[in-house]
Design a protein around this motif. Structure first.
Motif, PDB file in Angstrom:
ATOM      1  N   LEU B  48       0.833  -1.205   0.000  1.00 17.56           N
ATOM      2  CA  LEU B  48       0.000   0.000   0.000  1.00 17.56           C
ATOM      3  C   LEU B  48       0.871   1.260   0.000  1.00 17.56           C
ATOM      4  CD1 LEU B  48      -2.823  -1.071   2.501  1.00 17.56           C
ATOM      5  CD2 LEU B  48      -2.857  -1.117  -0.014  1.00 17.56           C
ATOM      6  N   GLU B  49       1.950   1.215   0.758  1.00 20.95           N
ATOM      7  CA  GLU B  49       2.813   2.405   0.805  1.00 20.95           C
ATOM      8  C   GLU B  49       3.556   2.629  -0.508  1.00 20.95           C
ATOM      9  OE1 GLU B  49       5.096   2.069   4.459  1.00 20.95           O
ATOM     10  OE2 GLU B  49       3.180   2.046   5.581  1.00 20.95           O
ATOM     11  N   LEU B  50       3.894   1.544  -1.171  1.00 16.73           N
ATOM     12  CA  LEU B  50       4.526   1.695  -2.486  1.00 16.73           C
ATOM     13  C   LEU B  50       3.540   2.308  -3.490  1.00 16.73           C
ATOM     14  CD1 LEU B  50       6.731   1.299  -4.585  1.00 16.73           C
ATOM     15  CD2 LEU B  50       6.154  -1.145  -4.671  1.00 16.73           C
ATOM     16  N   MET B  51       2.304   1.858  -3.437  1.00 10.40           N
ATOM     17  CA  MET B  51       1.263   2.471  -4.284  1.00 10.40           C
ATOM     18  C   MET B  51       1.148   3.967  -3.953  1.00 10.40           C
ATOM     19  SD  MET B  51      -0.256   0.245  -6.394  1.00 10.40           S
ATOM     20  CE  MET B  51      -1.923   0.834  -6.751  1.00 10.40           C
ATOM     21  N   ASP B  52       1.110   4.290  -2.664  1.00 18.35           N
ATOM     22  CA  ASP B  52       1.024   5.701  -2.268  1.00 18.35           C
ATOM     23  C   ASP B  52       2.221   6.493  -2.795  1.00 18.35           C
ATOM     24  OD1 ASP B  52      -1.336   5.222  -0.931  1.00 18.35           O
ATOM     25  OD2 ASP B  52      -0.418   5.121   1.064  1.00 18.35           O
ATOM     26  N   HIS B  53       3.390   5.892  -2.694  1.00 16.21           N
ATOM     27  CA  HIS B  53       4.594   6.571  -3.176  1.00 16.21           C
ATOM     28  C   HIS B  53       4.461   6.910  -4.673  1.00 16.21           C
ATOM     29  CE1 HIS B  53       9.159   7.078  -2.738  1.00 16.21           C
ATOM     30  NE2 HIS B  53       8.837   7.498  -3.945  1.00 16.21           N
ATOM     31  N   ALA B  54       4.036   5.916  -5.456  1.00 17.70           N
ATOM     32  CA  ALA B  54       3.882   6.146  -6.902  1.00 17.70           C
ATOM     33  C   ALA B  54       2.822   7.217  -7.164  1.00 17.70           C
ATOM     34  CB  ALA B  54       3.516   4.844  -7.601  1.00 17.70           C
ATOM     35  N   ALA B  55       1.747   7.167  -6.391  1.00 19.39           N
ATOM     36  CA  ALA B  55       0.664   8.144  -6.570  1.00 19.39           C
ATOM     37  C   ALA B  55       1.141   9.557  -6.244  1.00 19.39           C
ATOM     38  CB  ALA B  55      -0.526   7.771  -5.699  1.00 19.39           C
ATOM     39  N   ILE B  56       1.909   9.661  -5.177  1.00 15.76           N
ATOM     40  CA  ILE B  56       2.413  10.991  -4.783  1.00 15.76           C
ATOM     41  C   ILE B  56       3.348  11.540  -5.859  1.00 15.76           C
ATOM     42  CG2 ILE B  56       3.887  12.195  -3.112  1.00 15.76           C
ATOM     43  CD1 ILE B  56       2.569  10.245  -0.964  1.00 15.76           C
ATOM     44  N   SER B  57       4.251  10.710  -6.386  1.00 11.88           N
ATOM     45  CA  SER B  57       5.121  11.204  -7.481  1.00 11.88           C
ATOM     46  C   SER B  57       4.274  11.699  -8.635  1.00 11.88           C
ATOM     47  CB  SER B  57       6.026  10.115  -8.065  1.00 11.88           C
ATOM     48  OG  SER B  57       6.354   9.099  -7.186  1.00 11.88           O
ATOM     49  N   LEU B  58       3.255  10.935  -8.969  1.00 11.80           N
ATOM     50  CA  LEU B  58       2.416  11.299 -10.122  1.00 11.80           C
ATOM     51  C   LEU B  58       1.732  12.646  -9.880  1.00 11.80           C
ATOM     52  CD1 LEU B  58       1.395   9.931 -12.860  1.00 11.80           C
ATOM     53  CD2 LEU B  58      -0.745   9.572 -11.625  1.00 11.80           C
ATOM     54  N   MET B  59       1.197  12.830  -8.677  1.00  9.82           N
ATOM     55  CA  MET B  59       0.482  14.077  -8.387  1.00  9.82           C
ATOM     56  C   MET B  59       1.431  15.269  -8.327  1.00  9.82           C
ATOM     57  SD  MET B  59      -2.446  12.643  -5.772  1.00  9.82           S
ATOM     58  CE  MET B  59      -3.393  14.171  -5.727  1.00  9.82           C
ATOM     59  N   ARG B  60       2.678  15.017  -7.923  1.00  9.74           N
ATOM     60  CA  ARG B  60       3.671  16.099  -7.945  1.00  9.74           C
ATOM     61  C   ARG B  60       3.985  16.488  -9.384  1.00  9.74           C
ATOM     62  NH1 ARG B  60       6.721  14.279  -3.049  1.00  9.74           N
ATOM     63  NH2 ARG B  60       5.729  15.534  -1.417  1.00  9.74           N
ATOM     64  N   GLU B  61       4.036  15.483 -10.272  1.00 12.89           N
ATOM     65  CA  GLU B  61       4.432  15.726 -11.661  1.00 12.89           C
ATOM     66  C   GLU B  61       3.299  16.385 -12.457  1.00 12.89           C
ATOM     67  OE1 GLU B  61       7.464  14.955 -12.734  1.00 12.89           O
ATOM     68  OE2 GLU B  61       7.264  15.237 -14.905  1.00 12.89           O
ATOM     69  N   PHE B  62       2.052  16.051 -12.089  1.00 15.29           N
ATOM     70  CA  PHE B  62       0.907  16.537 -12.875  1.00 15.29           C
ATOM     71  C   PHE B  62      -0.038  17.335 -11.991  1.00 15.29           C
ATOM     72  CE2 PHE B  62       2.525  12.840 -15.137  1.00 15.29           C
ATOM     73  CZ  PHE B  62       2.621  13.323 -16.427  1.00 15.29           C
ATOM     74  N   PRO B  63       0.202  18.634 -11.898  1.00 17.03           N
ATOM     75  CA  PRO B  63      -0.568  19.452 -10.959  1.00 17.03           C
ATOM     76  C   PRO B  63      -2.045  19.603 -11.340  1.00 17.03           C
ATOM     77  CG  PRO B  63       1.031  20.794 -12.167  1.00 17.03           C
ATOM     78  CD  PRO B  63       1.278  19.380 -12.562  1.00 17.03           C
ATOM     79  N   ASP B  64      -2.441  19.155 -12.521  1.00 16.52           N
ATOM     80  CA  ASP B  64      -3.867  19.177 -12.855  1.00 16.52           C
ATOM     81  C   ASP B  64      -4.655  18.164 -12.032  1.00 16.52           C
ATOM     82  OD1 ASP B  64      -4.155  21.201 -14.779  1.00 16.52           O
ATOM     83  OD2 ASP B  64      -3.421  19.903 -16.379  1.00 16.52           O
ATOM     84  N   ILE B  65      -3.943  17.221 -11.416  1.00 18.98           N
ATOM     85  CA  ILE B  65      -4.636  16.250 -10.551  1.00 18.98           C
ATOM     86  C   ILE B  65      -4.932  16.932  -9.216  1.00 18.98           C
ATOM     87  CG2 ILE B  65      -4.497  14.019  -9.398  1.00 18.98           C
ATOM     88  CD1 ILE B  65      -2.509  13.120 -11.528  1.00 18.98           C
ATOM     89  N   ILE B  66      -6.216  16.873  -8.812  1.00 18.77           N
ATOM     90  CA  ILE B  66      -6.577  17.565  -7.565  1.00 18.77           C
ATOM     91  C   ILE B  66      -6.996  16.615  -6.461  1.00 18.77           C
ATOM     92  CG2 ILE B  66      -7.186  19.754  -8.651  1.00 18.77           C
ATOM     93  CD1 ILE B  66     -10.060  18.894  -8.808  1.00 18.77           C
ATOM     94  N   LEU B  67      -7.137  15.334  -6.782  1.00 17.76           N
ATOM     95  CA  LEU B  67      -7.516  14.372  -5.744  1.00 17.76           C
ATOM     96  C   LEU B  67      -7.054  12.990  -6.162  1.00 17.76           C
ATOM     97  CD1 LEU B  67      -9.134  13.867  -3.117  1.00 17.76           C
ATOM     98  CD2 LEU B  67     -11.178  13.577  -4.527  1.00 17.76           C
TER      99      LEU B  67
END
Ligand SMILES: Nc1nc2c(ncn2[C@H]2C[C@H](O)[C@@H](COP(=O)(O)OP(=O)(O)OP(=O)(O)O)O2)c(=O)[nH]1
Ligand SMILES: Nc1nc2c(ncn2[C@H]2C[C@H](O)[C@@H](COP(=O)(O)OP(=O)(O)OP(=O)(O)O)O2)c(=O)[nH]1
Ligand SMILES: Nc1nc2c(ncn2[C@H]2C[C@H](O)[C@@H](COP(=O)(O)OP(=O)(O)OP(=O)(O)O)O2)c(=O)[nH]1
Ligand SMILES: Nc1nc2c(ncn2[C@H]2C[C@H](O)[C@@H](COP(=O)(O)OP(=O)(O)OP(=O)(O)O)O2)c(=O)[nH]1
Ligand SMILES: O=P(O)(O)OP(=O)(O)OP(=O)(O)O
Ligand SMILES: O=P(O)(O)OP(=O)(O)OP(=O)(O)O
Ligand SMILES: O=P(O)(O)OP(=O)(O)OP(=O)(O)O
Ligand SMILES: O=P(O)(O)OP(=O)(O)OP(=O)(O)O
Ligand SMILES: [Mg+2]
Ligand SMILES: [Mg+2]
Ligand SMILES: [Mg+2]
Ligand SMILES: [Mg+2]
Ligand SMILES: [Mg+2]
Ligand SMILES: [Mg+2]
Ligand SMILES: [Mg+2]
Ligand SMILES: [Mg+2]
Ligand SMILES: [Mg+2]
Ligand SMILES: [Mg+2]
Ligand SMILES: [Mg+2]
Ligand SMILES: [Mg+2]
Lengths: 185, 185, 185, 185
Positions: B48-67
């Motif tokens: 679960l934490e690895l999934m969260d890590h990948a998700a956080i990188s993605l949201m940092r890279e693509f600021p159009d993501i809001i949730l």
């Protein structure tokens, strides 16, 4: 549950049967990625072999692929006409195969770049194109092959003028202006 | 060149403007993948934490993501309604973001699973869904939340009956049959 | 039968739920059609009333339509957001409604043009557009309204300069160049 | 104008090049329409000839059509593979051709039904299907031909049992149950 209606917004995206599916994967912003990881110019054998490695894993995993062709930061994969993987759903094919390719690329990075750690997360764009007949399929690969030839001829000459000929980048571009590849156009 | 006509077969795929883009990424055949890598059941904090890590990188890279919202082997990402990344081209969005997520997952695997080497190449499916209004968006997340709750309640109880209650899998399924989650339906 | 597989090539085309369906019907090559049937310029009341007649029949037949707006050779129809006619299948909606409109137009032609037989077969193009919210819907009708206003203002002035002012077409165009409709832009 | 952005919601719908476009037009709710206008059963020559008339006008107007086949309340039209009408835009093709067909049907109604005024507005559904090769095209027409044969054989026998054999509808259905068309399946 009373929320399940949100699934109705997922529209079907099955690809037309009886056509050749062509999947092209291309490194996203690899100008920057190859610079940041100091790829040799114009072709870094380590990068090309890593791409080949990922492509081979993909073709082993998905036997519906009958041809693969790569150059630079891209790879094209041709499926047999009768391919029915994931019921030919476009998003499934595009995403599962491109993430598989990417995962393989990252997993084997250190085999090909043992001294260059990944500095940031790479990504690839992928698209599916449908071709109705073999003539278009052959011309597709001719198109990619011509592109490879032009780019390589130019880039190889360009970097040779610099590294071996001692020219500046500006001069090398000038030397090559309007002088190449006529028979290919 | 005379082969360039093959590009005409690439049809435009811009997503309807003025709608919320929702991207859901889900581990491909993760039943097998989590077994093969001996994930703890039902929830392995490392996974679960690895999934969260990948998700956080993605949201940092693509600021159009809001949730972002994740559970099990899946993650959902909501874009602001005005998002215009890649001119809203569906294949670009689906492939670039899902391969980025996957690359991050593989790059950071050994941080979360230091003693478990990757035994084979993971992959993810990804899809884009459009929601016209905030009511549907809220219900979308309620749908995923309900699913999480039901699955976790069931799975947690199921594995507790086995590990702590000493039941067989068959008995544990039987104990839980038709007995849960009424208020959620 | 062994030929039934050909139906698999019919791909689903359901329109995104939760959006406003807008159907715009427009006379095909009506420049020529209105000339050939000697419509009065710029607006022939007989033609406009026939369009209204066809539109009214259509709205009586399809109660999901909640608003109609016509001008020149075109008519726009707005459906309620929850419209589920033909399971929201795009081709069904586009074809059934546009052929209904056309059949009504032809059936009632002689009521409005008793002295002008139809000289050839008229046709209409039709398209469906989806709007996610009421702001876009309102702006859609503002767009058509502005177009109406601009065209009518221009055309009315243009033909008045000719019929009442005795100008040539060339002079009338010149008189009106760059002088109209600023507040609307 | 500031409203022109609403055009961005019109998404392109060009059909895949290099494929055969097949347009099928079918009377909407013609069970009711043929009853209301007292068509002879099972085949009314007046109705069939009117359909043929509309089809012939359409094929004269659109020379990209290379084959037409009609039966009952439907007509199929095959386009040459290289057809480029309306830049292969699906909505344009579907709507313009189906409204043309309909307008012709209504215009010539009284030629074929001089004693039967149109009691209400007829309409047609229309759809475009793409076929990649000639095998599928041939099988498409075999499919329609088989359907014609089965329906006509059945219907002709059915109405003969009634009109000439003096059976009731129920008995006629019973007489024909499971007894026809085996070689066709
Ligand atoms: N030095 C070096 N560069 C390479 C090699 N292979 C590919 N590249 C670079 C050259 C190009 O700048 C770039 C590939 O061109 P693209 O048209 O795919 O552009 P890029 O990936 O930057 O952007 P994109 O996201 O695909 O639009 O990758 C290599 O072996 N060595
Ligand atoms: N042991 C364990 N299993 C997990 C964990 N998270 C997810 N899984 C497993 C449970 C499910 O079998 C599977 C996720 O269910 P899915 O419906 O996504 O199926 P799966 O990925 O097998 O197939 P799919 O390709 O998505 O259709 O992953 C975890 O933390 N621990
Ligand atoms: N004289 C006259 N002409 C009219 C009237 N209503 C419409 N028209 C003509 C003026 C325009 O030339 C034409 C409508 O313009 P469009 O942009 O729809 O062009 P048109 O139908 O020729 O081509 P299209 O197939 O729609 O691209 O119809 C009328 O009441 N009287
Ligand atoms: N009496 C009579 N009926 C006919 C003739 N040609 C067609 N029909 C009727 C028989 C069928 O009930 C109907 C055509 O069947 P369809 O499957 O197209 O059904 P229908 O048009 O009622 O509904 P639809 O809107 O197409 O789903 O039209 C004819 O020549 N004479
Ligand atoms: O070289 P390609 O095919 O990727 O062409 P492009 O100019 O990069 O276009 P796109 O935006 O479709 O990737
Ligand atoms: O759980 P989901 O949403 O992935 O649903 P599914 O039953 O796996 O369906 P799909 O084939 O669309 O992934
Ligand atoms: O006036 P419209 O909206 O029909 O615009 P157009 O320039 O005729 O374009 P189209 O080819 O989409 O009908
Ligand atoms: O006979 P068809 O092909 O029209 O088949 P249908 O059962 O009427 O289906 P549809 O809803 O696609 O017209
Ligand atoms: Mg590109
Ligand atoms: Mg690239
Ligand atoms: Mg490239
Ligand atoms: Mg799934
Ligand atoms: Mg999964
Ligand atoms: Mg899952
Ligand atoms: Mg137009
Ligand atoms: Mg017009
Ligand atoms: Mg018009
Ligand atoms: Mg039908
Ligand atoms: Mg019918
Ligand atoms: Mg029919």
């Amino acid at each position: 549950s009373r929320f399940a209606y949100v699934r109705d917004f997922e529209l079907p995206d099955r690809l037309l049967p009886g056509t050749f599916i062509l999947l092209r994967i291309d490194g996203h912003a690899f100008k920057q990625f190859t610079d940041a990881h100091r790829f040799a110019k114009p072709n870094d054998p380590r990068g090309l072999e890593l791409m080949d490695h990922a492509a081979i894993s993909l073709m082993r995993e998905f036997p519906d692929i009958i041809l693969g062709f790569g150059q630079s930061d891209e790879y094209s994969f041709l499926f047999r006409k009768s391919a029915a993987l994931y019921n030919r759903r476009q998003s499934k094919i595009t995403s599962i195969l491109s993430t598989f390719f990417t995962a393989s690329y990252v997993m084997h990075w250190k085999t090909y770049f043992p001294d260059t750690p990944l500095r940031y997360v790479p990504s690839f764009d992928a698209r599916v194109v449908l071709y109705p007949g073999i003539r278009e399929v052959r011309d597709y690969f001719s198109w990619r092959q011509t592109d490879t030839h032009v780019n390589n001829l130019y880039n190889t000459a360009f970097w040779a003028l610099i590294h071996q000929g001692g020219q500046s980048k500006k001069d090398a571009h000038e030397s090559l202006r309007v002088r190449f590849a006529w028979p290919l156009l």
